[in-house]
Design an enzyme around this catalytic site. Structure first.
Site, PDB file in Angstrom:
ATOM      1  N   TYR A   1      28.797  40.230 173.220  1.00  0.00           N
ATOM      2  CA  TYR A   1      27.479  40.019 174.255  1.00  0.00           C
ATOM      3  C   TYR A   1      26.269  40.297 173.042  1.00  0.00           C
ATOM      4  CZ  TYR A   1      23.628  40.246 176.887  1.00  0.00           C
ATOM      5  OH  TYR A   1      22.079  40.341 177.505  1.00  0.00           O
TER       6      TYR A   1
ATOM      7  N   LYS B   1      26.191  39.472 186.813  1.00  0.00           N
ATOM      8  CA  LYS B   1      27.007  38.195 186.899  1.00  0.00           C
ATOM      9  C   LYS B   1      28.141  37.690 188.405  1.00  0.00           C
ATOM     10  CE  LYS B   1      25.170  38.389 182.300  1.00  0.00           C
ATOM     11  NZ  LYS B   1      24.718  39.553 182.023  1.00  0.00           N
TER      12      LYS B   1
ATOM     13  N   ARG C   1      17.901  59.943 192.797  1.00  0.00           N
ATOM     14  CA  ARG C   1      18.458  59.691 191.344  1.00  0.00           C
ATOM     15  C   ARG C   1      19.594  60.398 190.383  1.00  0.00           C
ATOM     16  NH1 ARG C   1      17.970  63.367 186.645  1.00  0.00           N
ATOM     17  NH2 ARG C   1      15.644  63.879 188.007  1.00  0.00           N
TER      18      ARG C   1
ATOM     19  N   ASP D   1      34.670  46.129 177.807  1.00  0.00           N
ATOM     20  CA  ASP D   1      33.801  44.647 179.014  1.00  0.00           C
ATOM     21  C   ASP D   1      34.626  43.991 179.376  1.00  0.00           C
ATOM     22  OD1 ASP D   1      31.909  43.070 179.886  1.00  0.00           O
ATOM     23  OD2 ASP D   1      30.565  43.429 178.265  1.00  0.00           O
TER      24      ASP D   1
END
Length: 380
Positions: A98, A194, A46, A169
């Protein structure tokens, strides 16, 4: 090395004993330590995993950034950055972002005592009028779904003057076409699902930063929240990055052809694509980006039916997301930006006639033929 070479050879850590050309997948949750007096870099996956660290280093090298963080999704990346905020802080965001980002801002912020303000045009925003509790500017450029362009240099400089963080972004362009950190931004976020991954087979997010203090805070939050990218998905993300430049060049070539086709077709009222000279703030885009990406939006004229057009398409699948090798079409008002109130949708220009296309890597003549045939079927 140049971008294309870094994409293939960059980011590699010291694990070349077996001479593998691909960095290994470390499927281990924990790592044995030499002794109580000596702990190595990797302790628990982690916090740090070699495969994830490899792709983080690779993405950072491509960005020209000191640090990269890999998360389980694009929204995990955005959520990580919003974790820097505290009660009483305020965020400025551009008016079309978004849908997942908007859902977070418009719902989760209130539970944590964080405020937000929508800015319709950052290029002409007067930062001297900003409230004293504004601590972050969050922009998408090109924006989703209207491909609006924000001058990153100008906004970052004005925000810095007021000691406000600028977050960009950069999902639509990636570091191949645009590097916001070089333009003055403090943090860059990506849905690496993406274009970076590029094959519609994983979810991933990236956060890029240069500042040591910011990185330390974000690294702490990454470990604490636990929304890390898995070793297998880290491997697949690194694999996708190797062909990023080739894919984006083709995405862009096809998208520009489609945009120009729509521009001259009587069925189409508006075309939104930064690569067109007619696009608002096209010159700003030319000054800060080396390309325009593979996403465009259109608004059909009244004589054509959107549902029939979508139904007539054979190559374009009706689906959310973008950046994969395949062409996709979506209806933002009901599919990606449905969380926007109808009043806000209308104000921004996200109406039932608006369609967003993510142009894929199919042969350009097949794409144009598909669109042409569908528009014929859509004529009322």
């Amino acid at each position: 090395m140049r971008y294309e070479s870094i994409a293939i050879h960059g980011g590699r850590m010291d694990d070349r004993e077996k001479k593998a050309v691909n960095y290994p997948i470390y499927l281990s949750s924990t790592f044995a330590q030499p002794s109580l007096d000596q702990f190595q870099e990797f302790v628990y996956s982690r916090g740090n995993n070699p495969t994830r660290s490899n792709v983080e280093n690779l993405a950072a090298e491509l960005e020209g950034a000191q640090y990269g963080l890999a998360l389980a999704s694009g929204m995990a990346a955005t959520s990580l950055v919003f974790g820097l905020l505290k009660q009483g802080d305020k965020v400025l965001i551009n008016n079309n972002v978004y849908g997942g980002t908007w859902r977070f801002v418009s719902n989760v912020f209130a539970d944590h005592g964080i405020e937000y303000e929508i800015v319709n045009d950052f290029n002409n925003y007067n930062f001297d009028t900003a409230d004293s509790n504004v601590k972050m500017v969050f922009i998408e450029t090109p924006s989703n779904p209207l491909l609006e362009i924000t001058d990153i240099r100008k906004v970052s400089a004005e925000a810095k003057r007021k000691e406000i963080l600028t977050v960009v972004d950069n999902t639509f362009l990636t570091s191949y076409f645009q590097k916001p950190l070089n333009l003055g931004a403090d943090i860059v976020v990506y849905s690496a699902t993406k274009y970076y991954a590029g094959h519609s087979d994983i979810l991933a997010g990236l956060v890029m930063v240069n500042n040591d203090e910011l990185y330390a805070k974000l690294k702490f939050l990454q470990n604490t929240y636990g929304g890390i990218l898995s070793p297998i998905d880290s491997f697949l993300l690194a694999r996708g990055i190797k062909t990023l430049s080739l894919r984006l060049d083709k995405h862009q070539k096809n998208a520009l052809l489609v945009a120009r086709y729509f521009q001259q077709h009587p069925a189409v009222k508006n075309v939104y694509y930064p690569g067109l000279k007619s696009h608002k703030n096209h010159e700003v885009q030319r000054s800060q980006a080396g390309g325009d990406g593979g996403v465009l939006s259109i608004r059909l004229n009244d004589g054509w039916d959107s549902k029939k057009f979508i139904g007539g398409l054979k190559i374009f699948d009706l689906a959310v997301s973008l950046g994969g090798v395949e062409s996709l079409i979506c209806h933002p008002a009901s599919m990606t930006h449905e969380s926007y109130a109808l009043e806000l949708q209308n104000k921004i220009g996200i109406d039932n006639k608006l369609l967003r296309l993510a142009v894929g890597l199919e042969h350009e003549e097949d794409i144009l033929e598909d669109i042409s045939n569908a528009l014929k079927e859509a004529k009322i």
